[in-house]
Design an enzyme around this catalytic site. Structure first.
Site: not given
Length: 420
Positions: A237-238, A351
């Site tokens: 998930c870069a 996040c």
């Protein structure tokens, strides 16, 4: 229609999309909502929309004194934007005339131009004094309740104050780069912070690839990973690539994976600008195979830690998708663990401000995998306060931390070690 009027008209459209259609601002931008505006007015439209979303509760409290009945969403959004502008010092003549002109030209709501004129003139006369007395805007109840339960009422007020303040610009420096030409403050964790509005591509060192934009909190998972030259590292998930560039800059051999072809194109552009190298794969994280010295999983999440820079999120979403996200995170964590070599490590991060997406995921994983333990490198990172370290050994960051420096994104991360 003047450029300022065009910017206000597009800002109204953006609010209609967020508050009426549940779309994120990023989705609106990707769909070309602001493409026809000149750069300066595009920025102005974005600023009007985000400022209004941050101050939505304040604007509605002022407007409710001047509205006897509900108004159509487009008209109400014009009043909201006008109220925020006027109460923050906007010139009454320009704001009122523009909003009246925009509504008068609307094919369905043109007859309400008189209402817009009357209400905004009252706001221009009385609004500033009322605005100064209003409390910091609160998050919608669907999100405020679980966050208050998790962190307590005093922390919730501090988090909301950080959301209202917005986010400064943080940069991660390429190793060996000289950032002295930038008017930037070096933060305790090593990131560089610029306050105020700037044109990113015009800053010293941008063309040379000396740095990239990355919130200080988002830069910490790779510091925790501590990639070494020659290691094989998988970044799941870069996109858009801040963590990939950190890993590559450390000398590791990194493979970056993400499902979004568009976002991966941006990652490739960032790699080219900075002169760094990575293998870029557009694909599903759950379909990856192989064995790696280290894996970084920045799992899809609610993004509730980024509200200070994305004030649309709590208004476009309602939390109904969070259950599916939490299940997906658990699946991804388990699959990522299968890709870690014996003796290797996994950095799990989100996040998010919700413990269900952070602390709870790691607690569950520790029970599920006998060969998993929490690493201790966290205690070696610069700038980390002791009370940020959680009971299970992860790192919990919140927007209200570093209030004197401008805050940080909400984040959770943990270093998970696999037995030899």
């Amino acid at each position: 229609m003047s450029n300022a009027s065009q910017a206000r008209r597009r800002a109204i459209h953006l609010l209609d999309q967020v508050l009426g259609e549940g779309r994120l601002l990023s989705e609106c931008y990707a769909a070309g909502a602001l493409d026809k505006l000149p750069a300066e007015e595009r920025a102005r439209s974005q600023r009007l929309a985000t400022d209004t979303l941050r101050n939505l509760e304040r604007a509605d409290r002022i407007l409710q004194k001047h509205l006897k009945k509900s108004t159509p969403l487009t008209v109400h959004n014009a009043l909201r934007i006008g109220t925020v502008e006027l109460c923050q010092g906007g010139a009454a003549h320009g704001v009122v005339n523009d909003m009246v002109g925009i509504i008068s030209g609307h094919r369905r709501h043109g007859k309400l131009k008189g209402l817009v004129n009357a209400v905004l003139r009252k706001v221009a006369e009385q609004g500033s004094a009322e605005w100064a007395k209003l409390r910091v805007p609160r998050l919608p109840k669907w999100l405020r309740s679980p966050l208050s339960q998790a962190w307590g009422a005093p922390a919730m007020l501090a988090i909301e104050a950080a959301h209202l303040a917005g986010a400064p610009l943080d940069l991660t420096a390429k190793p060996g780069a000289d950032l002295s030409a930038l008017d930037a403050t070096r933060l305790p964790t090593g990131s560089y912070r610029i306050h105020g509005s700037v044109q990113v591509s015009g800053l010293p060192g941008f063309e040379a690839g000396d740095w990239w934009v990355q919130d200080a909190a988002a830069a910490l998972p790779v510091q925790l990973l501590a990639a070494q030259p020659g290691e094989l590292v998988l970044d799941l998930c870069a996109a858009p690539g801040g963590k990939t560039m950190q890993i590559a800059a450390a000398g590791a051999t990194v493979t970056a994976v993400d499902q979004s072809a568009g976002r991966m194109a941006r990652l490739s552009e960032n790699l080219a600008r900075t002169g760094l190298t990575a293998t870029v794969v557009v694909g599903d994280a759950l379909e990856q195979t192989g064995a790696y010295d280290a894996v970084l999983l920045d799992a899809p999440c609610s993004a509730t830690g980024t509200i200070r820079r994305h004030p649309d999120l709590p208004h476009a979403k309602d939390g109904s998708s969070f259950g599916a996200l939490i299940e997906l995170q658990a699946q991804m964590l388990a699959h990522a663990w299968s890709l870690v070599k014996p003796g290797g490590r996994l950095i799990y991060c989100t996040c998010s401000l919700l413990p269900d997406e952070g602390e709870c995921q790691v607690e569950d994983a520790l029970e599920m995998f006998p060969d998993m333990s929490v690493g201790t490198r966290l205690q070696q990172l610069d700038g980390i306060a002791a009370d940020w370290i959680t009971e299970e050994g992860g790192l919990r960051l919140r927007p209200d931390y570093w209030p004197e420096l401008g805050g940080m994104d909400g984040f959770y991360m943990a270093e998970l070690r696999k037995a030899d």
